[in-house]
Design a protein around this motif. Structure first.
Motif, short mmCIF file in Angstrom:
data_model
loop_
_atom_site.label_atom_id
_atom_site.label_comp_id
_atom_site.label_asym_id
_atom_site.label_seq_id
_atom_site.Cartn_x
_atom_site.Cartn_y
_atom_site.Cartn_z
N GLY A 75 0.33 -1.05 0.08
CA GLY A 75 -0.15 -0.03 0.20
C GLY A 75 0.93 1.27 -0.17
N VAL A 76 1.99 1.77 -0.13
CA VAL A 76 3.12 2.05 -0.01
C VAL A 76 2.94 3.52 -1.05
N GLY A 77 2.43 2.57 -2.48
CA GLY A 77 2.73 3.00 -3.66
C GLY A 77 3.16 2.99 -4.74
N LYS A 78 4.00 1.28 -4.49
CA LYS A 78 4.69 1.01 -5.56
C LYS A 78 4.77 1.40 -7.31
N THR A 79 3.68 0.96 -7.38
CA THR A 79 3.45 0.70 -8.78
C THR A 79 2.62 2.24 -9.52
N ARG A 80 2.22 2.57 -7.89
CA ARG A 80 1.43 4.45 -8.78
C ARG A 80 2.35 5.13 -9.66
N LEU A 81 4.09 5.19 -8.23
CA LEU A 81 5.38 6.13 -8.48
C LEU A 81 5.80 5.35 -9.99
N ALA A 82 5.43 3.85 -10.22
CA ALA A 82 6.49 3.23 -11.83
C ALA A 82 5.44 4.05 -12.32
N LYS A 83 4.35 3.93 -12.68
CA LYS A 83 3.84 4.16 -13.77
C LYS A 83 4.05 5.77 -14.74
N GLU A 84 3.96 7.09 -13.17
CA GLU A 84 4.28 7.75 -13.11
C GLU A 84 6.13 8.27 -13.70
N VAL A 92 7.48 -1.36 -21.88
CA VAL A 92 6.79 -3.01 -21.92
C VAL A 92 5.79 -3.27 -20.83
N TRP A 93 4.80 -2.99 -20.24
CA TRP A 93 4.29 -3.18 -18.59
C TRP A 93 4.13 -4.96 -18.26
N VAL A 94 4.40 -5.58 -17.27
CA VAL A 94 4.40 -6.56 -17.92
C VAL A 94 3.89 -7.04 -15.92
N GLU A 95 2.86 -7.13 -15.86
CA GLU A 95 1.29 -7.41 -14.74
C GLU A 95 2.08 -8.20 -13.96
N LEU A 96 2.16 -8.68 -12.28
CA LEU A 96 2.29 -10.29 -12.20
C LEU A 96 2.00 -10.81 -11.30
N ALA A 97 0.85 -10.12 -10.21
CA ALA A 97 0.43 -10.01 -9.61
C ALA A 97 -0.59 -10.85 -9.60
N SER A 98 -1.42 -11.86 -10.91
CA SER A 98 -2.05 -12.69 -10.78
C SER A 98 -1.41 -13.85 -11.81
N GLU A 99 0.17 -13.23 -12.08
CA GLU A 99 0.55 -14.51 -12.65
C GLU A 99 1.78 -15.06 -12.33
N SER A 100 2.14 -16.57 -11.91
CA SER A 100 3.21 -16.18 -11.53
C SER A 100 3.84 -17.29 -12.01
N ASN A 101 3.86 -17.61 -13.74
CA ASN A 101 5.27 -17.85 -15.17
C ASN A 101 5.05 -16.49 -15.51
N VAL A 130 12.53 -0.78 -22.20
CA VAL A 130 12.28 -0.79 -20.91
C VAL A 130 11.21 -2.36 -20.55
N LEU A 131 11.49 -3.14 -19.63
CA LEU A 131 10.25 -3.70 -19.39
C LEU A 131 10.14 -3.52 -17.88
N VAL A 132 8.42 -2.99 -17.61
CA VAL A 132 8.64 -2.86 -16.22
C VAL A 132 7.48 -4.26 -15.41
N LEU A 133 8.57 -4.99 -14.63
CA LEU A 133 7.44 -6.64 -14.06
C LEU A 133 7.24 -5.43 -12.53
N ASP A 134 6.59 -5.68 -12.95
CA ASP A 134 5.02 -5.00 -12.26
C ASP A 134 4.59 -5.74 -10.65
N ASN A 135 4.40 -5.89 -9.06
CA ASN A 135 4.12 -7.08 -7.94
C ASN A 135 5.05 -7.75 -8.40
N ALA A 161 11.65 -2.62 -11.95
CA ALA A 161 10.39 -3.96 -11.01
C ALA A 161 10.45 -2.89 -9.76
N THR A 162 8.65 -3.19 -9.37
CA THR A 162 7.98 -3.47 -7.93
C THR A 162 7.94 -4.48 -7.91
#
Length: 374
Positions: A75-84, A92-101, A130-135, A161-162
């Motif tokens: 809840g500290v705002g890592k993803t939002r800071l990365a977006k800004e 290239v934004w890669v959302e990993l919260a619901s993906e373990s592969n 630039v790859l962003v690996l989120d969560n 990465a976040t």
């Protein structure tokens, strides 16, 4: 006389020309790759971004590092800071919260047909990206296994990465995202509260500052609390913060499930701890927010060297912080969650949100009191 040669907007290579204009891309592959990058850019946020100007300025100086990891608690705002920070960079934004592969998630984001590391390296070998690996926190080992060969084989690739803990790969630079300064936390609460109730007046700045301090200055907790101004005056909201895990549960409908409530955000971290790490977190819950190593050793019924190793693990996973004065600190919200789990006996496989037991209230000095119906 030879016609001037254009430059590919994606990779910088020379492009073909025509009588009318230069081609924007050197090949159809670059055109498709640029399209995928635009598609995978995070959507521009619809609300205002408050309180992180200093962090954005500092991150700019770290832009050229091959692996930059934003770490911090739930809840500290890592993803939002990365977006800004990455806005307008064509990442290239890669959302990993619901993906373990991780390899499969990256292949999908990049439009690579084969979800294999070799295919990713081949696709990116000559590219600047630039790859962003989120969560990443639930897949740090998988991320590490991907990044080292990917970065060695693709010199033009950088990764942001976040995570709630470091990836621990060569070349990684860590940037700690901390709770907001109190003044900025107050500003954030006022902004979100007025958005929920137009014309709202908040006259007592001391009460507002106390509220944000009790919420650990965490953006998620502050935004969840701001939604309650339609039913609770700020002083009443402050008085009820001992029950925050039950109270702060109205996140954005479109947000990830772990951001729908404060309890879910902390549970996301807790559920990924080992059994011993969970045990130590529960043992630390009765302690005040600031304590020394001797107190921690006395609170945990484990050998001293084992406790020290587990404290180190909790610090690495952003559930404790260690100050230069030799003191450990834990967020009040994390401490309340630990109390809730300890009080319930930490029933295996039962999410805290589904427990029927009512957690004890925590007084201003850390004491436990029973509610009237217990």
């Amino acid at each position: 006389m030879a016609e001037p040669v254009g430059t590919c907007a994606n990779c910088g290579a020379a492009t073909a020309t025509s009588r009318r204009k230069h081609a924007r891309y050197c090949s159809n592959a670059c055109r498709q790759r640029a399209y995928r990058q635009r598609v995978n850019e995070p959507v521009t946020a619809l609300d205002s971004f408050i309180g992180r100007d200093d962090e954005l300025s500092c991150l700019t100086t770290l832009r050229d590092n091959r692996v930059l990891t934003l770490i911090g608690p739930a809840g500290v705002g890592k993803t939002r800071l990365a977006k800004e920070f990455t806005a307008g960079q064509g990442v290239v934004w890669v959302e990993l919260a619901s993906e373990s592969n991780v390899v499969r998630a990256c292949a999908t984001a990049l439009g690579v047909g084969e979800p294999a590391l070799s295919a990713l390296v081949c696709a990116l070998a000559d590219q600047t990206a630039v790859l962003v690996l989120d969560n990443c926190e639930h897949a740090v080992a998988e991320c590490a296994a991907l990044l080292e060969p990917l970065l060695l084989g693709c010199p033009g690739v950088r990764v942001i990465a976040t995570s709630r803990e470091p990836l621990r790969v060569p070349g990684e630079v860590l940037f700690a995202v901390r709770p907001l300064p109190l003044r900025r936390a107050v500003e954030l609460f006022a902004d979100r509260a007025r958005a929920n109730q137009l014309g709202l007046r908040i006259d007592n700045s001391e009460v507002l500052a106390a509220l944000c301090a009790r919420l650990d200055r965490l953006p998620l907790a502050i935004e969840l609390a701001a939604r309650l101004v339609t039913v609770l005056p700020v002083p009443e909201l402050l008085a009820r913060l001992d029950d925050r895990l039950e109270l702060l549960n109205r996140g954005n409908r479109t947000a990830a499930e772990r951001h729908q409530s404060l309890r879910a955000a902390i549970a996301w971290s807790y559920d990924r701890l080992s059994a011993d790490e969970q045990h130590v977190l529960r043992c630390l819950a009765p302690l005040p927010g600031d304590f020394g190593l001797d107190v921690a050793l006395a609170a945990c019924d484990l050998p001293a060297d084992r406790v020290l190793a587990l404290l180190s693990a909790l610090v690495a996973k952003s559930l404790l912080t260690f100050s230069g004065a030799g003191r450990f600190e834990q967020l009040e919200s994390v401490r309340l969650y630990g109390r809730e789990r300890a009080f319930a006996g930490d029933q295996p496989g039962v999410p805290a949100a589904n427990l029927e037991a009512v957690p004890p209230r925590v007084g201003p000095r850390g004491e436990t009191t029973k509610t009237a119906d217990q």
